[in-house]
Design a protein around this motif. Structure first.
Motif, PDB file in Angstrom:
ATOM      1  N   HIS A  21       0.825  -1.205   0.000  1.00 38.28           N
ATOM      2  CA  HIS A  21       0.000   0.000   0.000  1.00 38.28           C
ATOM      3  C   HIS A  21       0.864   1.263   0.000  1.00 38.28           C
ATOM      4  O   HIS A  21       0.578   2.225  -0.714  1.00 38.28           O
ATOM      5  CB  HIS A  21      -0.958   0.001   1.192  1.00 38.28           C
ATOM      6  N   ILE A  22       1.908   1.258   0.791  1.00 38.75           N
ATOM      7  CA  ILE A  22       2.790   2.423   0.848  1.00 38.75           C
ATOM      8  C   ILE A  22       3.546   2.567  -0.462  1.00 38.75           C
ATOM      9  O   ILE A  22       3.644   3.664  -1.025  1.00 38.75           O
ATOM     10  CB  ILE A  22       3.731   2.328   2.063  1.00 38.75           C
ATOM     11  N   ARG A  23       4.040   1.467  -0.983  1.00 36.17           N
ATOM     12  CA  ARG A  23       4.760   1.533  -2.269  1.00 36.17           C
ATOM     13  C   ARG A  23       3.842   1.984  -3.401  1.00 36.17           C
ATOM     14  O   ARG A  23       4.254   2.731  -4.286  1.00 36.17           O
ATOM     15  CB  ARG A  23       5.402   0.190  -2.579  1.00 36.17           C
ATOM     16  N   ALA A  24       2.585   1.553  -3.393  1.00 39.48           N
ATOM     17  CA  ALA A  24       1.632   1.984  -4.426  1.00 39.48           C
ATOM     18  C   ALA A  24       1.364   3.480  -4.321  1.00 39.48           C
ATOM     19  O   ALA A  24       1.305   4.184  -5.342  1.00 39.48           O
ATOM     20  CB  ALA A  24       0.333   1.192  -4.304  1.00 39.48           C
ATOM     21  N   ALA A  25       1.209   3.980  -3.102  1.00 38.66           N
ATOM     22  CA  ALA A  25       1.005   5.422  -2.913  1.00 38.66           C
ATOM     23  C   ALA A  25       2.222   6.188  -3.410  1.00 38.66           C
ATOM     24  O   ALA A  25       2.088   7.223  -4.084  1.00 38.66           O
ATOM     25  CB  ALA A  25       0.730   5.732  -1.445  1.00 38.66           C
ATOM     26  N   GLN A  26       3.419   5.682  -3.107  1.00 39.96           N
ATOM     27  CA  GLN A  26       4.640   6.336  -3.582  1.00 39.96           C
ATOM     28  C   GLN A  26       4.708   6.305  -5.112  1.00 39.96           C
ATOM     29  O   GLN A  26       5.096   7.297  -5.732  1.00 39.96           O
ATOM     30  CB  GLN A  26       5.875   5.682  -2.976  1.00 39.96           C
ATOM     31  N   ARG A  73      -1.490  13.083   2.344  1.00 35.62           N
ATOM     32  CA  ARG A  73      -2.800  12.551   1.947  1.00 35.62           C
ATOM     33  C   ARG A  73      -2.654  11.199   1.252  1.00 35.62           C
ATOM     34  O   ARG A  73      -3.431  10.283   1.497  1.00 35.62           O
ATOM     35  CB  ARG A  73      -3.526  13.532   1.022  1.00 35.62           C
ATOM     36  N   ALA A  74      -1.674  11.082   0.379  1.00 32.25           N
ATOM     37  CA  ALA A  74      -1.509   9.856  -0.417  1.00 32.25           C
ATOM     38  C   ALA A  74      -1.171   8.653   0.444  1.00 32.25           C
ATOM     39  O   ALA A  74      -1.649   7.552   0.191  1.00 32.25           O
ATOM     40  CB  ALA A  74      -0.422  10.069  -1.475  1.00 32.25           C
ATOM     41  N   VAL A  75      -0.355   8.848   1.436  1.00 28.09           N
ATOM     42  CA  VAL A  75       0.093   7.731   2.260  1.00 28.09           C
ATOM     43  C   VAL A  75      -0.789   7.570   3.495  1.00 28.09           C
ATOM     44  O   VAL A  75      -0.724   6.573   4.196  1.00 28.09           O
ATOM     45  CB  VAL A  75       1.584   7.896   2.646  1.00 28.09           C
ATOM     46  N   GLY A  76      -1.655   8.513   3.726  1.00 28.36           N
ATOM     47  CA  GLY A  76      -2.515   8.494   4.906  1.00 28.36           C
ATOM     48  C   GLY A  76      -3.371   7.250   5.054  1.00 28.36           C
ATOM     49  O   GLY A  76      -3.674   6.816   6.159  1.00 28.36           O
ATOM     50  N   ALA A  77      -3.747   6.640   3.929  1.00 23.07           N
ATOM     51  CA  ALA A  77      -4.592   5.444   4.002  1.00 23.07           C
ATOM     52  C   ALA A  77      -3.871   4.276   4.665  1.00 23.07           C
ATOM     53  O   ALA A  77      -4.508   3.374   5.196  1.00 23.07           O
ATOM     54  CB  ALA A  77      -5.040   5.049   2.598  1.00 23.07           C
ATOM     55  N   ALA A  78      -2.554   4.300   4.644  1.00 15.57           N
ATOM     56  CA  ALA A  78      -1.780   3.206   5.251  1.00 15.57           C
ATOM     57  C   ALA A  78      -1.654   3.361   6.758  1.00 15.57           C
ATOM     58  O   ALA A  78      -1.075   2.500   7.418  1.00 15.57           O
ATOM     59  CB  ALA A  78      -0.398   3.137   4.612  1.00 15.57           C
ATOM     60  N   THR A  79      -2.186   4.424   7.321  1.00 15.96           N
ATOM     61  CA  THR A  79      -2.018   4.650   8.752  1.00 15.96           C
ATOM     62  C   THR A  79      -2.700   3.583   9.600  1.00 15.96           C
ATOM     63  O   THR A  79      -2.386   3.457  10.771  1.00 15.96           O
ATOM     64  CB  THR A  79      -2.522   6.048   9.169  1.00 15.96           C
ATOM     65  N   ARG A  80      -3.582   2.790   9.017  1.00 14.14           N
ATOM     66  CA  ARG A  80      -4.237   1.742   9.821  1.00 14.14           C
ATOM     67  C   ARG A  80      -3.231   0.708  10.310  1.00 14.14           C
ATOM     68  O   ARG A  80      -3.502  -0.023  11.252  1.00 14.14           O
ATOM     69  CB  ARG A  80      -5.367   1.095   9.037  1.00 14.14           C
ATOM     70  N   TRP A  81      -2.069   0.634   9.661  1.00 22.87           N
ATOM     71  CA  TRP A  81      -1.038  -0.325  10.078  1.00 22.87           C
ATOM     72  C   TRP A  81       0.015   0.315  10.988  1.00 22.87           C
ATOM     73  O   TRP A  81       0.904  -0.358  11.467  1.00 22.87           O
ATOM     74  CB  TRP A  81      -0.328  -0.917   8.858  1.00 22.87           C
ATOM     75  N   ILE A  82      -0.085   1.590  11.204  1.00 24.06           N
ATOM     76  CA  ILE A  82       0.948   2.306  11.949  1.00 24.06           C
ATOM     77  C   ILE A  82       0.591   2.346  13.429  1.00 24.06           C
ATOM     78  O   ILE A  82      -0.539   2.660  13.799  1.00 24.06           O
ATOM     79  CB  ILE A  82       1.129   3.725  11.382  1.00 24.06           C
ATOM     80  N   VAL A  83       1.580   2.018  14.262  1.00 23.94           N
ATOM     81  CA  VAL A  83       1.419   2.095  15.713  1.00 23.94           C
ATOM     82  C   VAL A  83       2.036   3.417  16.150  1.00 23.94           C
ATOM     83  O   VAL A  83       3.213   3.674  15.894  1.00 23.94           O
ATOM     84  CB  VAL A  83       2.125   0.907  16.400  1.00 23.94           C
ATOM     85  N   GLY A  84       1.256   4.260  16.795  1.00 25.11           N
ATOM     86  CA  GLY A  84       1.767   5.563  17.225  1.00 25.11           C
ATOM     87  C   GLY A  84       1.657   6.581  16.103  1.00 25.11           C
ATOM     88  O   GLY A  84       0.797   6.480  15.235  1.00 25.11           O
ATOM     89  N   GLU A  85       2.550   7.535  16.124  1.00 22.49           N
ATOM     90  CA  GLU A  85       2.495   8.644  15.181  1.00 22.49           C
ATOM     91  C   GLU A  85       3.434   8.450  14.001  1.00 22.49           C
ATOM     92  O   GLU A  85       4.423   7.734  14.098  1.00 22.49           O
ATOM     93  CB  GLU A  85       2.911   9.942  15.891  1.00 22.49           C
ATOM     94  N   ARG A  86       3.120   9.161  12.916  1.00 21.28           N
ATOM     95  CA  ARG A  86       4.057   9.327  11.804  1.00 21.28           C
ATOM     96  C   ARG A  86       4.832  10.600  12.121  1.00 21.28           C
ATOM     97  O   ARG A  86       4.240  11.651  12.304  1.00 21.28           O
ATOM     98  CB  ARG A  86       3.299   9.533  10.489  1.00 21.28           C
ATOM     99  N   HIS A  87       6.122  10.486  12.207  1.00 18.67           N
ATOM    100  CA  HIS A  87       6.972  11.630  12.530  1.00 18.67           C
ATOM    101  C   HIS A  87       7.545  12.183  11.226  1.00 18.67           C
ATOM    102  O   HIS A  87       8.231  11.464  10.501  1.00 18.67           O
ATOM    103  CB  HIS A  87       8.109  11.211  13.462  1.00 18.67           C
ATOM    104  N   VAL A  88       7.242  13.426  10.949  1.00 16.56           N
ATOM    105  CA  VAL A  88       7.705  14.059   9.712  1.00 16.56           C
ATOM    106  C   VAL A  88       8.853  14.996  10.054  1.00 16.56           C
ATOM    107  O   VAL A  88       8.707  15.897  10.885  1.00 16.56           O
ATOM    108  CB  VAL A  88       6.578  14.860   9.031  1.00 16.56           C
TER     109      VAL A  88
END
Length: 96
Positions: A21-26, A73-88
């Motif tokens: 999913h992340i690679r497809a968004a990229q 926005r593009a990678v946001g859909a993959a957040t269901r697999w993320i534990v905690g925050e995405r750090h930018v």
């Protein structure tokens, strides 16, 4: 020239589902912005069943704030697999 480094944790058990999913968004982002370079990295070790992943985005003209928002926005859909925050993190080249 801004570059983005986005890191987060993914359960090792979910990695096979999350990665495509992340690679497809990229891939969609690179198709929309042909000069954009998008990479997906992870630490070689796991801790407590979690892997640390990092998305890297670079563009010859820099990653603008508008493009950064599009990436989020593009990678946001993959957040269901993320534990905690995405750090930018935003970095720029050192100037000597």
């Amino acid at each position: 020239m801004r570059a983005l480094f986005i890191y987060y944790r993914v359960p090792a058990a979910d990695a096979p589902a999350a990665e495509p999913h992340i690679r497809a968004a990229q891939s969609r982002l690179v198709a929309a912005h042909p000069a954009l370079m998008a990479e997906l990295w992870r630490r070689p070790e796991e801790k407590d069943g979690l892997q640390t992943w990092m998305e890297v985005y670079r563009h010859p003209c820099g990653v603008s704030e508008a493009l950064q928002a599009e990436i989020e926005r593009a990678v946001g859909a993959a957040t269901r697999w993320i534990v905690g925050e995405r750090h930018v993190e935003v970095f720029v080249p050192c100037v000597s």
